[in-house]
Scaffold this active site. Structure first.
Site, PDB file in Angstrom:
ATOM      1  N   ASN A   1      -5.581 -37.474 -15.297  1.00  0.00           N
ATOM      2  CA  ASN A   1      -4.662 -37.446 -14.150  1.00  0.00           C
ATOM      3  C   ASN A   1      -5.288 -36.560 -13.082  1.00  0.00           C
ATOM      4  O   ASN A   1      -5.318 -35.342 -13.220  1.00  0.00           O
ATOM      5  CB  ASN A   1      -3.303 -36.892 -14.598  1.00  0.00           C
ATOM      6  CG  ASN A   1      -2.329 -36.725 -13.450  1.00  0.00           C
ATOM      7  OD1 ASN A   1      -2.608 -37.146 -12.318  1.00  0.00           O
ATOM      8  ND2 ASN A   1      -1.198 -36.092 -13.730  1.00  0.00           N
ATOM      9  N   TRP A   2      -5.775 -37.182 -12.031  1.00  0.00           N
ATOM     10  CA  TRP A   2      -6.496 -36.440 -10.998  1.00  0.00           C
ATOM     11  C   TRP A   2      -5.548 -35.757 -10.012  1.00  0.00           C
ATOM     12  O   TRP A   2      -6.001 -35.040  -9.116  1.00  0.00           O
ATOM     13  CB  TRP A   2      -7.461 -37.381 -10.259  1.00  0.00           C
ATOM     14  CG  TRP A   2      -8.564 -37.920 -11.124  1.00  0.00           C
ATOM     15  CD1 TRP A   2      -8.815 -37.587 -12.434  1.00  0.00           C
ATOM     16  CD2 TRP A   2      -9.563 -38.884 -10.758  1.00  0.00           C
ATOM     17  NE1 TRP A   2      -9.904 -38.283 -12.894  1.00  0.00           N
ATOM     18  CE2 TRP A   2     -10.387 -39.085 -11.891  1.00  0.00           C
ATOM     19  CE3 TRP A   2      -9.839 -39.595  -9.587  1.00  0.00           C
ATOM     20  CZ2 TRP A   2     -11.467 -39.970 -11.875  1.00  0.00           C
ATOM     21  CZ3 TRP A   2     -10.925 -40.460  -9.580  1.00  0.00           C
ATOM     22  CH2 TRP A   2     -11.731 -40.651 -10.711  1.00  0.00           C
ATOM     23  N   LYS A   3      -4.258 -36.005 -10.129  1.00  0.00           N
ATOM     24  CA  LYS A   3      -3.262 -35.355  -9.268  1.00  0.00           C
ATOM     25  C   LYS A   3      -3.686 -35.461  -7.795  1.00  0.00           C
ATOM     26  O   LYS A   3      -4.256 -36.470  -7.399  1.00  0.00           O
ATOM     27  CB  LYS A   3      -3.030 -33.898  -9.727  1.00  0.00           C
ATOM     28  CG  LYS A   3      -2.651 -33.853 -11.223  1.00  0.00           C
ATOM     29  CD  LYS A   3      -2.133 -32.519 -11.684  1.00  0.00           C
ATOM     30  CE  LYS A   3      -1.776 -32.580 -13.173  1.00  0.00           C
ATOM     31  NZ  LYS A   3      -1.225 -31.352 -13.695  1.00  0.00           N
TER      32      LYS A   3
ATOM     33  N   HIS B   1       6.148 -37.893 -14.568  1.00  0.00           N
ATOM     34  CA  HIS B   1       5.348 -36.674 -14.716  1.00  0.00           C
ATOM     35  C   HIS B   1       6.181 -35.465 -14.286  1.00  0.00           C
ATOM     36  O   HIS B   1       6.971 -35.555 -13.340  1.00  0.00           O
ATOM     37  CB  HIS B   1       4.063 -36.757 -13.884  1.00  0.00           C
ATOM     38  CG  HIS B   1       3.112 -35.647 -14.192  1.00  0.00           C
ATOM     39  ND1 HIS B   1       3.264 -34.387 -13.667  1.00  0.00           N
ATOM     40  CD2 HIS B   1       2.034 -35.597 -15.005  1.00  0.00           C
ATOM     41  CE1 HIS B   1       2.302 -33.608 -14.151  1.00  0.00           C
ATOM     42  NE2 HIS B   1       1.538 -34.318 -14.962  1.00  0.00           N
TER      43      HIS B   1
ATOM     44  N   GLU C   1       5.591 -32.950 -12.600  1.00  0.00           N
ATOM     45  CA  GLU C   1       5.467 -32.547 -11.193  1.00  0.00           C
ATOM     46  C   GLU C   1       6.279 -33.474 -10.290  1.00  0.00           C
ATOM     47  O   GLU C   1       6.731 -33.063  -9.213  1.00  0.00           O
ATOM     48  CB  GLU C   1       3.977 -32.492 -10.811  1.00  0.00           C
ATOM     49  CG  GLU C   1       3.301 -31.299 -11.498  1.00  0.00           C
ATOM     50  CD  GLU C   1       1.813 -31.445 -11.745  1.00  0.00           C
ATOM     51  OE1 GLU C   1       1.188 -32.352 -11.173  1.00  0.00           O
ATOM     52  OE2 GLU C   1       1.277 -30.632 -12.525  1.00  0.00           O
TER      53      GLU C   1
ATOM     54  N   GLU D   1       4.224 -33.665 -22.505  1.00  0.00           N
ATOM     55  CA  GLU D   1       3.568 -32.646 -21.688  1.00  0.00           C
ATOM     56  C   GLU D   1       4.532 -31.482 -21.486  1.00  0.00           C
ATOM     57  O   GLU D   1       5.346 -31.488 -20.544  1.00  0.00           O
ATOM     58  CB  GLU D   1       3.183 -33.225 -20.321  1.00  0.00           C
ATOM     59  CG  GLU D   1       2.125 -34.295 -20.393  1.00  0.00           C
ATOM     60  CD  GLU D   1       1.285 -34.345 -19.109  1.00  0.00           C
ATOM     61  OE1 GLU D   1       0.078 -34.154 -19.212  1.00  0.00           O
ATOM     62  OE2 GLU D   1       1.850 -34.528 -18.027  1.00  0.00           O
TER      63      GLU D   1
ATOM     64  N   GLY E   1      -1.475 -26.744 -16.568  1.00  0.00           N
ATOM     65  CA  GLY E   1      -2.187 -25.945 -15.577  1.00  0.00           C
ATOM     66  C   GLY E   1      -2.148 -24.452 -15.833  1.00  0.00           C
ATOM     67  O   GLY E   1      -2.503 -23.663 -14.964  1.00  0.00           O
TER      68      GLY E   1
ATOM     69  N   SER F   1      -3.162 -28.396 -20.427  1.00  0.00           N
ATOM     70  CA  SER F   1      -4.322 -27.526 -20.653  1.00  0.00           C
ATOM     71  C   SER F   1      -5.256 -28.054 -21.741  1.00  0.00           C
ATOM     72  O   SER F   1      -5.796 -27.266 -22.525  1.00  0.00           O
ATOM     73  CB  SER F   1      -3.867 -26.089 -20.944  1.00  0.00           C
ATOM     74  OG  SER F   1      -3.217 -25.541 -19.799  1.00  0.00           O
TER      75      SER F   1
ATOM     76  N   GLY G   1      -5.404 -33.034 -17.123  1.00  0.00           N
ATOM     77  CA  GLY G   1      -5.355 -32.767 -15.693  1.00  0.00           C
ATOM     78  C   GLY G   1      -6.652 -32.139 -15.214  1.00  0.00           C
ATOM     79  O   GLY G   1      -7.648 -32.815 -14.980  1.00  0.00           O
ATOM     80  N   GLY G   2      -6.658 -30.813 -15.091  1.00  0.00           N
ATOM     81  CA  GLY G   2      -7.782 -30.094 -14.498  1.00  0.00           C
ATOM     82  C   GLY G   2      -9.147 -30.479 -15.058  1.00  0.00           C
ATOM     83  O   GLY G   2     -10.112 -30.675 -14.304  1.00  0.00           O
TER      84      GLY G   2
HETATM   85  P1  13P Z   1      -3.666 -29.725 -17.012  1.00  0.00           P
HETATM   86  O1  13P Z   1      -4.603 -30.423 -17.992  1.00  0.00           O
HETATM   87  O2  13P Z   1      -4.367 -29.305 -15.765  1.00  0.00           O
HETATM   88  O3  13P Z   1      -2.881 -28.660 -17.684  1.00  0.00           O
HETATM   89  O4  13P Z   1      -2.611 -30.834 -16.533  1.00  0.00           O
HETATM   90  C1  13P Z   1      -1.924 -31.569 -17.490  1.00  0.00           C
HETATM   91  C2  13P Z   1      -1.186 -32.671 -16.804  1.00  0.00           C
HETATM   92  O5  13P Z   1      -0.201 -32.455 -16.124  1.00  0.00           O
HETATM   93  C3  13P Z   1      -1.699 -34.040 -16.965  1.00  0.00           C
HETATM   94  O6  13P Z   1      -0.797 -34.984 -16.491  1.00  0.00           O
END
Ligand code: 13P
Length: 254
Positions: A10-12, A96, A98, A167, A173, A212, A233-234
């Site tokens: 997920n590149w957000k 998600h 967010e 999640e 994050g 994470s 994510g990251g």
């Molecule tokens: P991180 O891997 O940066 O914690 O993000 C997880 C996430 O929200 C994937 O959708």
């Protein structure tokens, strides 16, 4: 038939088109080296076309980070499931955390999952509790509430086209990954909800863990019971970090 493990990036709200194109090409190379694993990336809408080109002929699925619940209409700034399908997307995140934090309700997540299914997109339904909810002992109640709303209008045969992601919000994050035991307990709760509502068909959907995930913890998370993949994510923004996560899948899901 058990589904292959799914490793999803997920590149957000990151990556301009040129960077996205380069990263997608590297992900395609990583995926080619692990044919038993499914790989998907979720770029921002503005990079979908570039990433679609970069992934052409590869094994990587093109994903989107959200879709609206309506197919079209007066919804300025929103993107619909038919638009995503038209852009070459085959899988879409629904709910998600967010997006939930930005105002998507439990019921809306269910409507968005339905919209995805209508357009033959594969919903990846995200659920998870906040730290305050976990500390208050409400994790299972939150998962049950989010699950009930997301799957309210889903019929058992449609589960072939749906996956989930657990999640925990406190792990996203933060660098504070759930332990394999914590993840497994939540996955077991979600599996019980699936089987409780849908019977044997409820065994089908994969349940991904997200929060994470890094190269250093991917293998132990994947080894936990009923972890059907990872939503990253990251660490998905850098091919040098994402590739070893893809390569940490050792065997087909059981
Ligand atoms: P991180 O891997 O940066 O914690 O993000 C997880 C996430 O929200 C994937 O959708």
């Amino acid at each position: 038939v058990t589904r292959p493990r799914l490793i999803a990036g997920n590149w957000k709200m990151h990556m301009l088109a040129a960077e996205a194109r380069r990263l997608a090409a590297d992900v395609a190379t990583a995926a080619a080296a692990r044919p038993s694993v499914q790989v998907a990336v979720f770029p921002a809408y503005t990079a979908l076309a570039a990433v679609r080109e970069a992934l052409a002929g590869s094994r990587v699925f093109l994903g989107a980070q959200a879709c609206h619940e309506a197919d079209h209409g007066a919804h300025t700034g929103e993107v619909s499931a038919p638009m995503l399908a038209d852009a070459g997307v085959s899988i879409v995140l629904c709910g998600h955390s967010e997006r939930r934090a930005a105002g998507e309700s439990d019921a809306s997540v269910g409507k968005r999952a339905r919209a995805a299914l209508r357009s033959r997109l594969r919903p990846l339904v995200c659920v998870g509790e906040t730290l305050a909810e976990r500390d208050a002992g409400q994790t299972d109640a939150v998962l049950a509430r989010q699950f009930a709303a997301a799957f309210a209008d889903v019929a058992a045969p449609e589960l072939d086209a749906i996956d989930l992601a657990y999640e925990p919000v406190w792990a996203i994050g933060t660098g504070r990954t759930a332990t394999p035991e914590t993840a497994a307990a939540a996955h077991a709760s979600l599996r019980a909800l699936l089987v409780g509502k849908f019977g044997a068909a409820g065994r089908g959907p994969r349940i991904l863990y997200g929060g994470s995930v890094k190269a250093g913890n991917a293998a132990e998370l994947l080894a936990a019971p009923d972890v059907g993949g990872l939503l990253v994510g990251g660490a998905s923004l850098d091919a040098a970090q994402f590739r070893p996560i893809v390569e940490s899948v050792q065997e087909p899901s059981t």
